[in-house]
Design a protein around this motif. Structure first.
Motif, PDB file in Angstrom:
ATOM      1  N   TYR A 223       2.240   0.151   4.305  1.00 42.30           N
ATOM      2  CA  TYR A 223       3.616   0.685   4.288  1.00 42.30           C
ATOM      3  C   TYR A 223       3.731   1.846   3.316  1.00 42.30           C
ATOM      4  CZ  TYR A 223       8.367   0.738   2.261  1.00 42.30           C
ATOM      5  OH  TYR A 223       9.587   1.105   1.725  1.00 42.30           O
ATOM      6  N   ASP A 226       1.864   4.910   4.639  1.00 40.89           N
ATOM      7  CA  ASP A 226       2.566   5.544   5.757  1.00 40.89           C
ATOM      8  C   ASP A 226       3.833   6.248   5.285  1.00 40.89           C
ATOM      9  OD1 ASP A 226       0.656   4.721   7.539  1.00 40.89           O
ATOM     10  OD2 ASP A 226       1.782   3.007   8.308  1.00 40.89           O
ATOM     11  N   MET A 227       4.535   5.644   4.334  1.00 46.95           N
ATOM     12  CA  MET A 227       5.718   6.304   3.780  1.00 46.95           C
ATOM     13  C   MET A 227       5.336   7.616   3.099  1.00 46.95           C
ATOM     14  SD  MET A 227       8.689   4.681   4.227  1.00 46.95           S
ATOM     15  CE  MET A 227       9.744   4.926   2.774  1.00 46.95           C
ATOM     16  N   SER A 239      13.726  -0.862   3.755  1.00 47.88           N
ATOM     17  CA  SER A 239      12.763   0.011   4.413  1.00 47.88           C
ATOM     18  C   SER A 239      11.533  -0.765   4.860  1.00 47.88           C
ATOM     19  CB  SER A 239      12.361   1.135   3.454  1.00 47.88           C
ATOM     20  OG  SER A 239      11.308   1.912   3.983  1.00 47.88           O
ATOM     21  N   LEU A 240      11.026  -1.637   3.994  1.00 44.39           N
ATOM     22  CA  LEU A 240       9.853  -2.437   4.352  1.00 44.39           C
ATOM     23  C   LEU A 240      10.178  -3.403   5.487  1.00 44.39           C
ATOM     24  CD1 LEU A 240       6.961  -3.390   3.995  1.00 44.39           C
ATOM     25  CD2 LEU A 240       7.712  -4.818   2.076  1.00 44.39           C
ATOM     26  N   TYR A 243      10.041  -1.478   8.619  1.00 49.72           N
ATOM     27  CA  TYR A 243       8.636  -1.156   8.916  1.00 49.72           C
ATOM     28  C   TYR A 243       7.945  -2.341   9.583  1.00 49.72           C
ATOM     29  CZ  TYR A 243       3.747   0.193   7.895  1.00 49.72           C
ATOM     30  OH  TYR A 243       2.410   0.518   7.978  1.00 49.72           O
ATOM     31  N   CYS A 247       6.329  -2.808  13.288  1.00 55.99           N
ATOM     32  CA  CYS A 247       4.943  -3.244  13.504  1.00 55.99           C
ATOM     33  C   CYS A 247       4.876  -4.342  14.561  1.00 55.99           C
ATOM     34  CB  CYS A 247       4.352  -3.751  12.188  1.00 55.99           C
ATOM     35  SG  CYS A 247       3.936  -2.460  10.994  1.00 55.99           S
TER      36      CYS A 247
END
Length: 308
Positions: A223, A226-227, A239-240, A243, A247
């Motif tokens: 994560y 990618d961020m 945000s996580l 994400y 996925c």
């Protein structure tokens, strides 16, 4: 992309209004190119969306309300744990620490009623009863002083707080009333604590994803990478969660094949079992739509740092 095709993310603002959420969902449903809906926010909004698009996968609704999960909605795939699981983790954590004087504050609405029931059930498992139960008028009401005064008077060691955005007002009112109880809250309380600064120190809450700042889980390392590759270092719990929802949807799209239909995607998502997303495992199935059992507890430390 996936199987040679790129994914396009199309967003619509529901203004946190259930009727607008339903209208947006129906508009997406009318577009044959839209395969799924991702991460709708709010209990009432999710309820409208689930019913409006029964033939389309709804992945990762941002609500832990148990009643929604009891509905017969095979199109809906819950990526996060539910509120009952969060409360059970909070109370189990308190019990392990030897705490036996636990209070409850909840809103006087369906969410609050479920919080109270879950809290009492979890306390009973540990042969405990709440030393005080206080209520606020609603999830959005800032009339928190009476509840704060009741908690302060009873002086529990820990108060389980079934509040969201009004939690900071309650905590401030509790301290003003002389209450020194440790505050534990649901995951939905976490984002509202940031503006409190040092006043939030010592507040605990449930996590339904790992800490986005700790790299001991592979999914968090991915994560963060990618961020950063997309130009952002603003790591956060919401945000996580988004994400991880994405996925799970991507894994479903992979399994659905190179020309996925809505029905094929629902079937593919249902086939996800023992799927390890870098330290967090997901299990759906033919009759199961609650994928994750992950719940942790975090505390706000010095300088607003998250300690889990």
């Amino acid at each position: 992309g996936i199987h040679g095709s790129r994914i396009e993310l199309v967003m619509a603002d529901d203004q946190f209004k259930p009727d607008v959420a339903k209208s947006n969902a129906l508009a997406f449903n009318a577009d044959a190119s839209v395969l799924a809906m991702l991460h709708p926010l709010g209990t009432r909004q999710t309820a409208e969306i689930m019913d409006a698009v029964p033939g389309m996968a709804v992945v990762g609704p941002n609500t832990g309300t148990v009643a929604l999960r009891k509905k017969n909605s095979p199109n809906t795939f819950w990526v996060r744990a539910n509120y009952d699981q969060e409360i059970d983790k909070l109370i189990a954590t308190a019990a392990v620490l030897g705490i036996n004087k636990i209070g409850i504050v909840h809103s006087n609405d369906p969410l609050g009623t479920s919080v109270l029931a879950a809290s009492k059930a979890s306390l009973a498992k540990h042969k405990l009863e709440p030393v005080v139960v206080a209520t606020t008028p609603s999830t959005i009401s800032l009339e928190v002083e009476p509840a704060a005064a009741a908690i302060a008077k009873a002086a529990p060691q820990v108060v389980i707080t079934g509040l969201a955005g009004t939690a900071p007002a309650f905590i401030k009112a509790l301290r003003k009333a002389g209450g020194n109880s440790t505050v534990y809250g649901l995951s939905i309380m976490a984002s509202s604590l940031t503006p409190m600064g040092d006043e939030a120190r010592g507040v605990g809450f449930a996590l339904i994803v790992p800490s986005p700042y700790s790299t001991r889980h592979e999914v968090v390392r991915r994560y963060q990478a990618d961020m950063e590759s997309s130009g952002s270092k603003q790591f956060s719990l919401p945000s996580l969660e988004g994400y991880m929802d994405a996925c799970v949807l991507v894994e479903g799209l992979r399994r659905a094949g190179p020309a996925p239909t809505r029905a094929a995607l629902i079937g593919a998502l249902a086939s996800i079992e023992t799927f390890d997303l870098g330290g967090v495992k997901f299990n759906f199935g033919r009759s199961n739509r609650e994928g994750s059992q992950f719940v942790d507890v975090a505390v706000i430390g010095s300088n607003g740092r998250l300690v889990s």
